[in-house]
Design a protein around this motif. Structure first.
Motif: not given
Lengths: 299, 350
Positions: A265-283
């Motif tokens: 759940s902590c990692v899910n939390n982190a992934l959610a943040t990364l998704k929300a701030n556009g990091t995943l999309a950028a990567l």
């Protein structure tokens, strides 16, 4: 054991806060990707610890370090230079981004070698999570826990230039060819369940062998996730071409955890943040360059 | 070549007598019922039964003496007390093992991962629409490969053995080649040969050879590799037939080839049946190696199931199927060994 349970409960509480985190598909494929099995029990109970750096120490494989596992060899574009620890390649970059969210420095990320076929063995895991293009399926989630999606997968068809399948690949045509794929992949499952060819696909232990038998005409084509397919066709196998990609089946990659690991759940939390701030999309843009120009065909 | 079977000039009348053989249990006397010179094999069956009966008659005398040269008896008799003791000790051993598996900290996860009945059944029947194939059906491929390879091996290895045993100066280069062949294929890991042939030959783009199925390549590799082993078994068998047998046959006017066919080979072959079957048990399992070439044999099907569903119970199914294949052959080999031993010792132990 008790400590793990306590942390687990804590994690479950955190999970409640991000129940929706995975449900907005980032890749644009509109897949029902999320809703991954949030493991570790869903009943949010009282929590003393949280997903802070100090809070998660107790659930780590090794205190003070985030131990991330993957297979050998690793392939572009998920990793670069067959070296997970350089932070390059999509999965390596995601792992470091998640680590950063959890409060680790890059030097605190340790890489472990875990063959795919061993990653779901029962018993204690030798890593915190495994990142190895592993697709979530409900059956698999009975043996291990998955994070929410960090990449929504579409499968694509790779063949040799000029071979018949590059021209005729209607749903009926597709059943006529001989396919090959790597054992245990959802790509292989895609062949057997979606394409349903007349001849049994050939199944190989590694992707390298699959590429080899394509060049020696022992198979007509193989199926692979689009970024890998693009990489193989463009770079690795001379004369290979990515014919088309298939429509999404809602498949997605998740990080693999020990069953019920509170860290999920902590990692899910982190992934959610990364998704929300556009990091995943950028990567994804940087490493995977979503191939929108690729034609889509029906299996 | 007018050998009177009734006279059996080379074959000793009584079991264990073997005047022409080197004698001793380890040697290869012209056993009862062999009648190697008489192609008709007159009286063979009768004598064999006699030896069998003699062997049975020895049973009670040897009772209770475990490992007294009575051969591989699993349960030696010895009355009620021995039965009780062996029952108790068996229960203790099995119970101990069961307890370890049952009460180990990870037992539940372990049992689910390896022995989940529903997963085992799913793996056995398979479901291509869910991405995996039937392990039970896949074992047929192993059986087919095993049976084809076995026939080819018996032929090829005999040729190799005969070449290696030949003495003619003209055949010298062939002898060297045969020796290199045996050295090579016994020395190189089988898996390596599987990869080399299965991936290398198609890459050559030869007309017919390069377009065969992986099953054919698998059979070819198994034949190549196992022939090296089996040829050595043959050679040992040929060597176990005493020179005097050949000499006697030649003195009766048989040609070298005829003597080989009717005197040496029948005796050699009977001697090597147990080690031969031993190699074939091993061959049955090694058909699984062909899976790396993409053929969906039992182990590969089990692997596909395991990695699709993340449950190893499919491997248990494959293991059971392989056991079902190999155990009957193993027991059959035991029986042959025992029968052979009885024949040889029947006279000596009286």
């Amino acid at each position: 054991m008790m400590r793990r349970v306590a942390i687990c409960a804590a994690a479950a509480l955190a999970a409640a806060g991000l129940a929706a985190c995975g449900s907005s598909a980032a890749g644009g494929s509109g897949s029902p990707s999320s809703g991954g099995p949030s493991s570790g029990g869903s009943s949010a109970a009282a929590a003393k610890t949280s997903c802070t750096y100090s809070g998660i120490q107790g659930s780590l494989y090794q205190k003070g370090a985030l131990t991330v596992a993957t297979d050998k060899p690793v392939y572009s574009p998920w990793f670069e230079g067959n070296n997970p620890s350089n932070g390059k390649g999509y999965e390596s970059a995601v792992a470091y981004a998640v680590a950063k969210q959890l409060g680790f420095k890059a030097s605190q990320v340790h890489w472990a070698y875990e063959p795919f076929n061993d990653s779901y063995a029962p018993g204690p895991k030798k890593f915190d999570f495994d990142v190895n293009e592993i697709s979530f399926t409900p059956q698999r989630a009975e043996a291990v826990s998955f994070s929410n999606s960090y990449y929504d997968v579409q499968q694509a068809l790779v063949a040799l230039k000029g071979s018949p399948i590059t021209k005729s690949h209607s749903p009926a045509d597709l059943k006529k060819y001989v396919y090959g794929d790597q054992i245990g992949t959802t790509s292989l499952q895609f062949i057997t369940s979606q394409i349903q060819p007349g001849a049994r696909p050939k199944v190989y232990q590694t992707l390298n062998v699959v590429k080899e038998v394509l060049t020696t005409h022992q198979i007509d084509a193989f199926v692979m996730d689009t970024p890998t397919a693009q990489y193989i066709a463009g770079d690795q196998v001379p004369g290979a071409v990515m014919v088309a990609q298939f429509p999404s089946t809602g498949e997605h990659y998740g990080l693999l955890f020990d069953k019920g690991d509170p860290l999920v759940s902590c990692v899910n939390n982190a992934l959610a943040t990364l998704k929300a701030n556009g990091t995943l999309a950028a990567l994804q843009k940087k490493y995977l360059q979503i191939y929108l120009s690729v034609p889509t065909i029906q299996p | 070549m007018s050998t009177d079977p009734g006279a059996a000039p080379l074959g000793p009348g009584g079991p264990g007598a073997a005047p022409l053989g080197p004698g001793g249990p380890g040697a290869a006397p012209l056993g009862p019922g062999a009648a190697p010179l008489g192609p008709g094999g007159l009286g063979g069956a009768g004598e064999s039964e006699l030896a069998f009966a003699a062997g049975l008659g020895l049973g009670p005398q040897m009772a209770g003496s475990f490992g007294s040269g009575r051969g591989p008896r699993l349960l030696s008799g010895g009355g009620r007390k021995a039965t009780i003791i062996s029952t108790i000790s068996t229960l203790v051993v099995l119970g101990g093992l069961a307890a370890v598996f049952w009460f180990a900290p990870g037992s539940a996860a372990f049992r689910h991962a390896f022995f989940s009945p529903s997963n085992m059944w799913q793996a056995f029947i398979g479901d291509p629409k869910k991405g995996y194939y039937s392990v039970g059906e896949a074992i047929w491929l192993n059986i087919r490969m095993f049976l084809s390879a076995e026939v080819l091996i018996l032929i090829l290895s005999l040729v190799i053995a005969l070449v290696r045993q030949s003495t003619g100066p003209v055949l010298f280069p062939l002898r060297v080649l045969a020796m290199i062949y045996v050295d090579f294929f016994r020395g190189v890991p089988l898996l390596l040969v599987v990869f080399a042939v299965g991936l290398g030959v198609p890459a050559l783009r030869l007309p017919v050879i390069s377009t065969q199925s992986s099953t054919i390549y698998g059979i070819a590799v198994l034949t190549l590799s196992y022939s090296a082993y089996v040829s050595e078994v043959y050679r040992a068998g040929l060597n176990s037939v005493h020179q005097s047998q050949l000499a006697a046959a030649r003195s009766l006017g048989l040609s070298q080839a005829t003597a080989l066919r009717y005197v040496v080979l029948p005796q050699a072959f009977r001697n090597i049946i147990p080690p031969l079957l031993n190699d074939f048990i091993s061959l049955q399992k090694d058909t699984a190696l062909v899976g790396v070439l993409g053929a969906i044999e039992a182990l590969q099907a089990a692997g596909i199931y395991a990695s699709s569903v993340f449950n190893y119970s499919s491997f248990t199914v494959a293991a059971i199927l392989f056991l079902v294949l190999t155990i009957p052959l193993a027991r059959f080999t035991d029986r042959l060994i025992e029968r052979d031993r009885r024949r040889r010792l029947a006279g000596a132990l009286r």
